[in-house]
Design a protein around this motif. Structure first.
Motif, PDB file in Angstrom:
ATOM      1  N   PHE A 355       0.847  -1.179   0.000  1.00  0.00           N
ATOM      2  CA  PHE A 355       0.000   0.000   0.000  1.00  0.00           C
ATOM      3  C   PHE A 355       0.892   1.242   0.000  1.00  0.00           C
ATOM      4  O   PHE A 355       2.106   1.157   0.195  1.00  0.00           O
ATOM      5  N   VAL A 356       0.294   2.373  -0.255  1.00  0.00           N
ATOM      6  CA  VAL A 356       1.041   3.618  -0.400  1.00  0.00           C
ATOM      7  C   VAL A 356       1.002   4.383   0.914  1.00  0.00           C
ATOM      8  O   VAL A 356      -0.069   4.559   1.505  1.00  0.00           O
ATOM      9  N   LYS A 357       2.152   4.822   1.336  1.00  0.00           N
ATOM     10  CA  LYS A 357       2.255   5.611   2.565  1.00  0.00           C
ATOM     11  C   LYS A 357       2.583   7.049   2.161  1.00  0.00           C
ATOM     12  O   LYS A 357       3.439   7.294   1.322  1.00  0.00           O
ATOM     13  N   TRP A 358       1.875   8.003   2.772  1.00  0.00           N
ATOM     14  CA  TRP A 358       2.111   9.414   2.483  1.00  0.00           C
ATOM     15  C   TRP A 358       3.003  10.005   3.575  1.00  0.00           C
ATOM     16  O   TRP A 358       2.679   9.919   4.768  1.00  0.00           O
ATOM     17  N   VAL A 359       4.099  10.611   3.143  1.00  0.00           N
ATOM     18  CA  VAL A 359       5.037  11.225   4.074  1.00  0.00           C
ATOM     19  C   VAL A 359       5.366  12.633   3.591  1.00  0.00           C
ATOM     20  O   VAL A 359       5.032  13.016   2.462  1.00  0.00           O
ATOM     21  N   MET A 360       6.032  13.405   4.451  1.00  0.00           N
ATOM     22  CA  MET A 360       6.424  14.755   4.060  1.00  0.00           C
ATOM     23  C   MET A 360       7.494  14.706   2.980  1.00  0.00           C
ATOM     24  O   MET A 360       8.474  13.966   3.076  1.00  0.00           O
ATOM     25  N   TYR A 361       7.290  15.497   1.950  1.00  0.00           N
ATOM     26  CA  TYR A 361       8.260  15.558   0.843  1.00  0.00           C
ATOM     27  C   TYR A 361       9.446  16.411   1.268  1.00  0.00           C
ATOM     28  O   TYR A 361       9.291  17.555   1.726  1.00  0.00           O
TER      29      TYR A 361
END
Length: 776
Positions: A355-361
């Protein structure tokens, strides 16, 4: 200390702080105003529902009201006066097509007016769901008539298909910005601008993921901008969070914004927003583990200040059924703008668990900044429109439209949290009080059809009153405010209502007026009334922050009321409190009254059971209310109680009495008279026909043999009377229409009365052969 005990103290400490800090959770309005036709102007058309779209045409003194298959032009000063209307109904073919698609023909397959906006040529743009096939048109109001031009524009992407789906729209410089669904199933959400070039969002879950649209607002950020910035359009909504690492769906509140001059990209994001950015909005309610969900917003701007000082008031409700709290949070436009202009982005990162994890760019950000409007810096680089933006910038925003930082409310806590009826809508008005300060008064609609009027005084949330707008509880679905009339307009499924900002006349005394702490109202010592500040030229008594009523003149003495009782009877004394925040107490002959099983203080009533001579005396009811300034006592009622016969002034005596007159007794007398007359007529008819022998012929008739088969020669008078009455019932009652079980005539009443006698009963089987009168 035991480890478990110390741990429990550690966990209970935040809860104790919460209860102490948020004791206003159970705050109640000082005054509750039940529904009354004098409270508001109401509008309702028989057979029409869903009055949930409003347009204030203050230039025409009109409130244009959209409902189901109808649009109304109402008098802005009194909406109960309908000036014009126009029907916009679906055709039978459209209804059949909608029904064939599986929709309910009685609810879904109608035309619900959902969009009403004023155009620059003073016409109106109107759209309806049109039996799940949205359509738009232009409408004009000329010579007292509403007229649809019947141009029949396609409404897809402008107006929702589903009449019960949330949506949002604004008209800005004749361009319609709308947030709704593009398809019949509601599975293609879109934020779209229809003109001059159609621009919309990408159909990607990272852009809009099962959204629930709430509202839209325009901000003139390009006005006098030193950076040459562009105006913005803000969209408030909630959606399923893509950035959440959780097994169940988590709904979060969002604000998104786009630039007015956005034309889309040249190759990447063609006819798509290049400036679409969104961020999470927090409204931290202390007892909640799940984020609260945004339901409505109101943009408030001071006309003398710049756009950065504008505020967004937002309503939030829980997303679980375990809480019954609603909250109001306030956000600065400058804080929202700063997150979009300077904040970090979130980026999707694939992980091993598929699955896709969203983190700070944390990588390099392209130039020009992704999602930014065209400004002076971009123009210096030769980028004068979004079509000139490089693909690297466009691809970045296509993949990463979500900001990392959440937007926090002012003070990082709600302005108001309240337990009870769920909040639905909010509007805010600023008023200058007698102390010279300006206060923001919130008018909050609820699911119960009430409007709360609340003010925050230096951190103290005070609810002035709660007004019931409609005869029956109906969720308020829309609210609007007119600066011209100073009136508030609300719509629900049942109808529309209009109320003033304040009704000062509800306070009958100076102390009541001051303790109400309404910034609109003050006590005029000259006229002796609580009146609007704006309508008075003299200095009024008012204390909104502290509720200091010490300057009030002495109130007029309360006139005692005489009450008497019968020994052994019950006595009820009423004491209607002027405030929900006040407590009532009773005195008898100047001393506090002590309650006991026989003397009960229930709410606003003092009930004395089995009254005796010891209960004689002078009773005084006191209302005790505390404010920040002091505790104030007011005499509400005085009763002189004595022993005596019941009279006109003794209506509070509580014991059963026989009713001697009235409609019910008169009706009983009339029925009894009809019964007697009917019985005499029936008896005379039977004598005339010979069914019953006359008294002087009794002996002669008894000597004659009986011809009828099955009748005993020793039948008595009462036995002969019973079958005659039963057989002749139709002749008395008239034609039988099949309702004889419910409609009893005089003959049937006589028959029923005859059955109650104790005379011997006729053997019914012996009468089965009697078919008509000739056989008797």
């Amino acid at each position: 200390m035991h480890p478990l005990l110390s741990l429990s103290v550690f966990w209970l400490l935040p809860l104790a702080l919460t209860l102490e800090e948020d004791s206003p959770l159970d705050c109640i309005p000082r005054r509750s105003v039940p529904y009354h036709r004098d409270n508001a102007h109401l509008f309702h058309e028989e057979g029409v529902s869903n009055y949930s779209t409003m347009l204030l045409r203050e230039d025409l003194d009109l409130l244009v009201l959209g409902a189901r298959e109808a649009v109304y032009a109402l008098d802005l000063n009194d909406i109960s006066k309908k000036l014009a209307s126009v029907k916009w109904e679906v055709t039978q073919k459209q209804e059949d097509e909608c029904k064939n698609k599986g929709k309910d023909p009685e609810t879904d397959c109608k035309n619900y007016i959902r969009i009403l906006h004023k155009t620059e040529d003073n016409k109106m743009y109107v759209c309806g769901t049109n039996a799940f096939d949205p359509e738009c048109d232009y409408m004009s109001y000329v010579d007292g008539k509403l007229t649809l031009e019947k141009k029949g524009e396609d409404g897809k992407g402008k107006c929702p298909f589903d009449p019960f789906q949330r949506y949002a729209s604004i008209m800005f410089e004749n361009n319609l910005y709308s947030a709704t669904s593009m398809n019949f199933l509601g599975s293609e959400p879109v934020l779209m601008r229809s003109n001059p070039v159609s621009i919309r969002t990408e159909f990607k879950s990272s852009w809009l993921n099962e959204p629930n649209f709430v509202s839209m607002a325009q901000m003139p950020e390009g006005e006098l901008s030193e950076d040459g910035d562009d105006d913005k359009v803000y969209l408030f909504f909630s959606e399923t969070a893509v950035e959440c690492d959780c097994y169940n769906k988590l709904v979060v509140s969002r604000v998104a914004r786009v630039c007015k001059g956005d034309l889309g990209g040249q190759r990447t994001l063609q006819k798509k927003w290049t400036s679409f950015l969104k961020a999470r909005m927090d409204c931290p309610v202390l007892e909640s583990q799940l984020p609260y969900i945004i339901q409505d917003t109101y943009r408030w701007c001071d006309p003398q200040q710049r756009w950065k000082d504008c505020l967004f008031y937002a309503i939030f409700t829980p997303q679980s059924d375990t809480s019954d709290l609603s909250a109001v949070c306030v956000y600065r436009v400058s804080d929202i703008s700063r997150v979009f202009a300077e904040g970090k982005y979130k980026t999707p990162v694939p992980v091993e668990t598929s699955f896709v994890k969203w983190v700070m760019y944390s990588g390099d950000v392209p130039v020009p900044r992704p999602g930014a409007c065209i400004d002076n810096e971009a123009r210096k680089a030769g980028i004068t429109q979004t079509l000139d933006l490089p693909d690297r910038t466009l691809q970045f925003i296509k993949d990463r439209p979500l900001m990392d930082q959440a937007i926090q409310p002012i003070g990082e806590k709600p302005l108001l949290v309240r337990r009870g009826a769920t909040f639905t809508r909010i509007i805010v008005n600023q008023v200058q009080a007698a102390d010279g300060e300006k206060y923001h008064v919130m008018f909050i609609g609820t699911e119960q059809g009430t409007v709360l009027k609340a003010v925050n005084y230096d951190g103290e949330m005070f609810i002035i009153e709660e007004i019931q707008l409609f005869p029956h509880p109906e969720p308020i679905k829309i609210m609007a405010f007119s600066n011209v009339t100073g009136q508030i307009y609300a719509g629900s499924d049942a109808g529309a209502a209009q109320i003033p900002l304040a009704t000062c006349g509800r306070s009958s005394s100076c102390m009541d007026c001051v303790l109400t702490r309404d910034p609109y109202c003050g006590w005029d010592k000259v006229v002796g009334k609580c009146i609007l500040l704006s309508s008075s030229q003299s200095e009024l008594i008012q204390s909104v922050k502290k509720g200091d009523a010490s300057l009030c003149p002495d109130a007029d003495p309360v006139k005692p009321l005489n009450r008497s009782f019968w020994p052994g009877g019950n006595l009820k004394l009423n004491c209607p409190s002027p405030s929900n925040l006040a407590k009532t107490s009773w005195e008898r002959d100047g001393s506090p009254l002590i309650t006991e099983p026989r003397i009960q203080h229930i709410g606003d009533t003092l009930l004395i059971l089995n009254a005796s001579n010891s209960d004689i005396g002078r009773y005084r009811c006191l209302s005790v209310e505390s404010s920040k300034a002091a505790e104030y006592k007011t005499t509400v009622a005085i009763y002189q109680v004595s022993v005596g016969p019941a009279g006109p002034g003794n209506k509070n005596l509580l014991f059963p009495q026989a009713q001697r007159d009235g409609p019910s007794v008169t009706g009983l007398q009339a029925v009894l008279g009809l019964f007697v007359v009917g019985f005499l007529v029936l008896l005379a008819w039977n004598f005339y026909k010979g069914h019953i022998p006359l008294p002087w012929n009794c002996r002669k008739n008894q000597e004659q043999p009986q011809d009828q088969e099955g009748l005993n020669s020793s039948v008595t008078y009462q036995e002969a009377l019973r079958p005659a009455l039963a057989e002749d019932k139709p002749l008395v009652s008239g034609t039988d229409n099949g309702t004889s079980n419910n409609n009893h005539t005089g003959g049937e009443a006589a028959f029923s009365a005859a059955e109650e006698n104790d005379a011997p009963k006729v053997n019914l089987p012996s009468l089965q052969f009697i078919d008509d009168e000739s056989e008797i």
